[in-house]
Design an enzyme around this catalytic site. Sequence first.
Site, PDB file in Angstrom:
ATOM      1  N   ARG A  23       0.823  -1.223   0.000  1.00 18.31           N
ATOM      2  CA  ARG A  23       0.000   0.000   0.000  1.00 18.31           C
ATOM      3  C   ARG A  23       0.855   1.271   0.000  1.00 18.31           C
ATOM      4  O   ARG A  23       0.458   2.284   0.580  1.00 18.31           O
ATOM      5  CB  ARG A  23      -0.942   0.028   1.204  1.00 18.31           C
ATOM      6  CG  ARG A  23      -1.982  -1.081   1.226  1.00 18.31           C
ATOM      7  CD  ARG A  23      -3.160  -0.726   0.314  1.00 18.31           C
ATOM      8  NE  ARG A  23      -4.262  -1.639   0.507  1.00 18.31           N
ATOM      9  CZ  ARG A  23      -5.403  -1.320   1.119  1.00 18.31           C
ATOM     10  NH1 ARG A  23      -5.599  -0.127   1.588  1.00 18.31           N
ATOM     11  NH2 ARG A  23      -6.357  -2.210   1.234  1.00 18.31           N
ATOM     12  N   ARG A  27      -3.171   6.967   0.920  1.00 18.64           N
ATOM     13  CA  ARG A  27      -3.637   8.158   1.630  1.00 18.64           C
ATOM     14  C   ARG A  27      -2.639   8.825   2.565  1.00 18.64           C
ATOM     15  O   ARG A  27      -2.827   9.975   2.947  1.00 18.64           O
ATOM     16  CB  ARG A  27      -4.907   7.827   2.411  1.00 18.64           C
ATOM     17  CG  ARG A  27      -6.113   7.728   1.506  1.00 18.64           C
ATOM     18  CD  ARG A  27      -7.257   7.086   2.219  1.00 18.64           C
ATOM     19  NE  ARG A  27      -6.860   5.756   2.644  1.00 18.64           N
ATOM     20  CZ  ARG A  27      -7.660   4.890   3.223  1.00 18.64           C
ATOM     21  NH1 ARG A  27      -8.899   5.212   3.477  1.00 18.64           N
ATOM     22  NH2 ARG A  27      -7.222   3.696   3.566  1.00 18.64           N
ATOM     23  N   ARG A  36      -6.651  12.697  -5.199  1.00 17.19           N
ATOM     24  CA  ARG A  36      -7.861  12.003  -4.754  1.00 17.19           C
ATOM     25  C   ARG A  36      -8.969  12.974  -4.342  1.00 17.19           C
ATOM     26  O   ARG A  36     -10.142  12.604  -4.380  1.00 17.19           O
ATOM     27  CB  ARG A  36      -7.454  11.092  -3.586  1.00 17.19           C
ATOM     28  CG  ARG A  36      -8.554  10.410  -2.825  1.00 17.19           C
ATOM     29  CD  ARG A  36      -9.083   9.197  -3.545  1.00 17.19           C
ATOM     30  NE  ARG A  36      -9.943   8.447  -2.655  1.00 17.19           N
ATOM     31  CZ  ARG A  36     -11.209   8.757  -2.413  1.00 17.19           C
ATOM     32  NH1 ARG A  36     -11.772   9.784  -3.030  1.00 17.19           N
ATOM     33  NH2 ARG A  36     -11.925   8.039  -1.571  1.00 17.19           N
ATOM     34  N   TYR A 149     -15.069 -11.338   0.008  1.00 17.75           N
ATOM     35  CA  TYR A 149     -15.766 -10.080  -0.312  1.00 17.75           C
ATOM     36  C   TYR A 149     -17.052 -10.350  -1.085  1.00 17.75           C
ATOM     37  O   TYR A 149     -18.075  -9.700  -0.870  1.00 17.75           O
ATOM     38  CB  TYR A 149     -14.845  -9.131  -1.093  1.00 17.75           C
ATOM     39  CG  TYR A 149     -13.799  -8.489  -0.202  1.00 17.75           C
ATOM     40  CD1 TYR A 149     -14.137  -7.419   0.623  1.00 17.75           C
ATOM     41  CD2 TYR A 149     -12.497  -8.961  -0.155  1.00 17.75           C
ATOM     42  CE1 TYR A 149     -13.204  -6.835   1.464  1.00 17.75           C
ATOM     43  CE2 TYR A 149     -11.552  -8.392   0.683  1.00 17.75           C
ATOM     44  CZ  TYR A 149     -11.908  -7.329   1.488  1.00 17.75           C
ATOM     45  OH  TYR A 149     -10.983  -6.763   2.324  1.00 17.75           O
TER      46      TYR A 149
HETATM   47  O1  CP3 Z   1       0.042  -1.386  -2.600  1.00 18.74           O
HETATM   48  C1  CP3 Z   1      -0.235  -0.429  -3.343  1.00 18.74           C
HETATM   49  O2  CP3 Z   1       0.217   0.711  -3.185  1.00 18.74           O
HETATM   50  C2  CP3 Z   1      -1.084  -0.704  -4.567  1.00 18.74           C
HETATM   51  C3  CP3 Z   1      -2.476  -0.412  -4.461  1.00 18.74           C
HETATM   52  C4  CP3 Z   1      -3.405  -1.301  -3.642  1.00 18.74           C
HETATM   53  C5  CP3 Z   1      -4.600  -0.796  -3.055  1.00 18.74           C
HETATM   54  N1  CP3 Z   1      -5.285  -1.845  -2.524  1.00 18.74           N
HETATM   55  C6  CP3 Z   1      -5.024   0.602  -3.081  1.00 18.74           C
HETATM   56  C7  CP3 Z   1      -6.132   1.062  -2.238  1.00 18.74           C
HETATM   57  C8  CP3 Z   1      -3.357  -2.660  -3.369  1.00 18.74           C
HETATM   58  C9  CP3 Z   1      -2.278  -3.672  -3.718  1.00 18.74           C
HETATM   59  C10 CP3 Z   1      -4.553  -2.997  -2.675  1.00 18.74           C
HETATM   60  C11 CP3 Z   1      -4.891  -4.372  -2.257  1.00 18.74           C
HETATM   61  C12 CP3 Z   1      -6.092  -4.594  -1.446  1.00 18.74           C
HETATM   62  N2  CP3 Z   1      -7.304  -3.988  -1.533  1.00 18.74           N
HETATM   63  C13 CP3 Z   1      -6.188  -5.607  -0.469  1.00 18.74           C
HETATM   64  C14 CP3 Z   1      -5.122  -6.606  -0.127  1.00 18.74           C
HETATM   65  C15 CP3 Z   1      -4.058  -6.024   0.714  1.00 18.74           C
HETATM   66  C16 CP3 Z   1      -4.447  -5.704   2.093  1.00 18.74           C
HETATM   67  O3  CP3 Z   1      -4.346  -4.513   2.452  1.00 18.74           O
HETATM   68  O4  CP3 Z   1      -4.822  -6.611   2.829  1.00 18.74           O
HETATM   69  C17 CP3 Z   1      -7.485  -5.550   0.071  1.00 18.74           C
HETATM   70  C18 CP3 Z   1      -8.048  -6.433   1.176  1.00 18.74           C
HETATM   71  C19 CP3 Z   1      -8.195  -4.524  -0.619  1.00 18.74           C
HETATM   72  C20 CP3 Z   1      -9.610  -4.143  -0.435  1.00 18.74           C
HETATM   73  C21 CP3 Z   1      -9.753  -2.741  -0.038  1.00 18.74           C
HETATM   74  N3  CP3 Z   1      -9.453  -1.664  -0.832  1.00 18.74           N
HETATM   75  C22 CP3 Z   1     -10.250  -2.254   1.194  1.00 18.74           C
HETATM   76  C23 CP3 Z   1     -10.693  -3.115   2.354  1.00 18.74           C
HETATM   77  C24 CP3 Z   1     -10.251  -0.874   1.101  1.00 18.74           C
HETATM   78  C25 CP3 Z   1     -10.813   0.091   2.110  1.00 18.74           C
HETATM   79  C26 CP3 Z   1      -9.940   0.232   3.278  1.00 18.74           C
HETATM   80  C27 CP3 Z   1      -8.887   1.251   2.981  1.00 18.74           C
HETATM   81  O5  CP3 Z   1      -7.721   0.974   3.232  1.00 18.74           O
HETATM   82  O6  CP3 Z   1      -9.286   2.318   2.538  1.00 18.74           O
HETATM   83  C28 CP3 Z   1      -9.697  -0.506  -0.160  1.00 18.74           C
HETATM   84  C29 CP3 Z   1      -9.470   0.856  -0.672  1.00 18.74           C
HETATM   85  C30 CP3 Z   1      -8.111   1.200  -1.177  1.00 18.74           C
HETATM   86  N4  CP3 Z   1      -7.288   0.384  -1.914  1.00 18.74           N
HETATM   87  C31 CP3 Z   1      -7.462   2.469  -1.036  1.00 18.74           C
HETATM   88  C32 CP3 Z   1      -6.235   2.382  -1.699  1.00 18.74           C
HETATM   89  C33 CP3 Z   1      -5.203   3.464  -1.879  1.00 18.74           C
HETATM   90  C34 CP3 Z   1      -8.044   3.678  -0.340  1.00 18.74           C
HETATM   91  C35 CP3 Z   1      -8.922   4.365  -1.300  1.00 18.74           C
HETATM   92  C36 CP3 Z   1      -9.152   5.814  -0.952  1.00 18.74           C
HETATM   93  O7  CP3 Z   1     -10.114   6.093  -0.239  1.00 18.74           O
HETATM   94  O8  CP3 Z   1      -8.394   6.667  -1.444  1.00 18.74           O
END
Ligand code: CP3
Length: 343
Positions: A23, A27, A36, A149
């Site tokens: 990640r 943010r 964003r 999910y």
């Molecule tokens: O690693 C990176 O920088 C690449 C981008 C990436 C994101 N999500 C961006 C993201 C990757 C590889 C993921 C994977 C992901 N997404 C996983 C597996 C990894 C982990 O963290 O366990 C999972 C379970 C998700 C599902 C997901 N996406 C959730 C539960 C959420 C909401 C919670 C949160 O952290 O906001 C997201 C949103 C998300 N994915 C954001 C980002 C940058 C936030 C979006 C925003 O509001 O700007």
Amino acid sequence: MNDIFLRACHGEKVEYTPVWLMRQAGRYLPQYQSIRSNLDFLTLCKTPELAAEITLQPVDILGVDAAILFSDILIPVEAMGMSLEFIEKEGPVLREPIRNKAAVDRLIIPDADDDMSFVVDTIKILREKLKNKVPLIGFSGAPFTLATYMIEGGGSKNFINTKKMMFQNSRLFNYLMDKLTLTIISYLSSQVRAGAQAMQIFDTWAGVLTPMDYKISVLPYVKKIISELNKERVPIIYFVNDCAGILKEIKKSGADVIGIDWKIDIADAIKQLGKKVVIQGNLDPCALFLSNEEIEDRVKDILWKGESAKGHIFNLGHGILPETPVENAIALVEAVHKYGRKD
Ligand code: CP3
């Protein structure tokens, strides 16, 4: 190009331990927030120029040794035909969760090149821009994590609906896992054809299962994906959150690199995994709220223990938290580069 990360994935000797952060685009970076602020998350994922720009931010700001495609694990779930929304402060929501055979029948196996062409386009832009920088990691969710999910309709505390389907209607569960497996193989192959140089498979929720259930209902699908993708000849990283209880099984996945969370001592994980795999991990993401000296101490401990593995790629044990001070993330990368030198 700095190819230390790729060489480390292959277990080759490297000048220093490479580092990237799960990640790493997101943010906690003001530069991400500013893009964003006008656009929702899914629009960013689907706009190649912006997704590429966001992918590059941590490469330039932190100095990490790999870039990871900016996208989300749920993108292919939407391409399979489910409606996907990200709700502020709540996370992903899938409004019609999968609970019966008709719902699985309706899911399509997408043609990744066409149905997720924005991912292909993002990767092509990125390979051009990363030419003199670092390698690009593509990724997918693992079938079980995506299934949770789809069945729960979003995040979950105890995964009751998923486990109910797994226990009470294993045929239906396996039918869904089969469709996901085919989708993931096509999706990751498409990313490699577009130019991704390594792949990470995220199994964020597999650690909620007993070792027996993991072995019977999850591992065979992961093994199939990895053996199919081995033909593409790019390294495969398999990350399982809460891996400690199932490492013995995870070892059989066939992945080149195993990513571990922070709840297990990396020395114990290496002992269990043996000499055939490279390890990735495993600083507690909350350690980034410590002082620089304390971060350095923890980095040194993990680096020192990592020496006993076939190879080590430094990472956090899970995604970087939105509250993380950027300067601490920079300090972490500097500490790994400083103390991880092998010469
Ligand atoms: O690693 C990176 O920088 C690449 C981008 C990436 C994101 N999500 C961006 C993201 C990757 C590889 C993921 C994977 C992901 N997404 C996983 C597996 C990894 C982990 O963290 O366990 C999972 C379970 C998700 C599902 C997901 N996406 C959730 C539960 C959420 C909401 C919670 C949160 O952290 O906001 C997201 C949103 C998300 N994915 C954001 C980002 C940058 C936030 C979006 C925003 O509001 O700007």
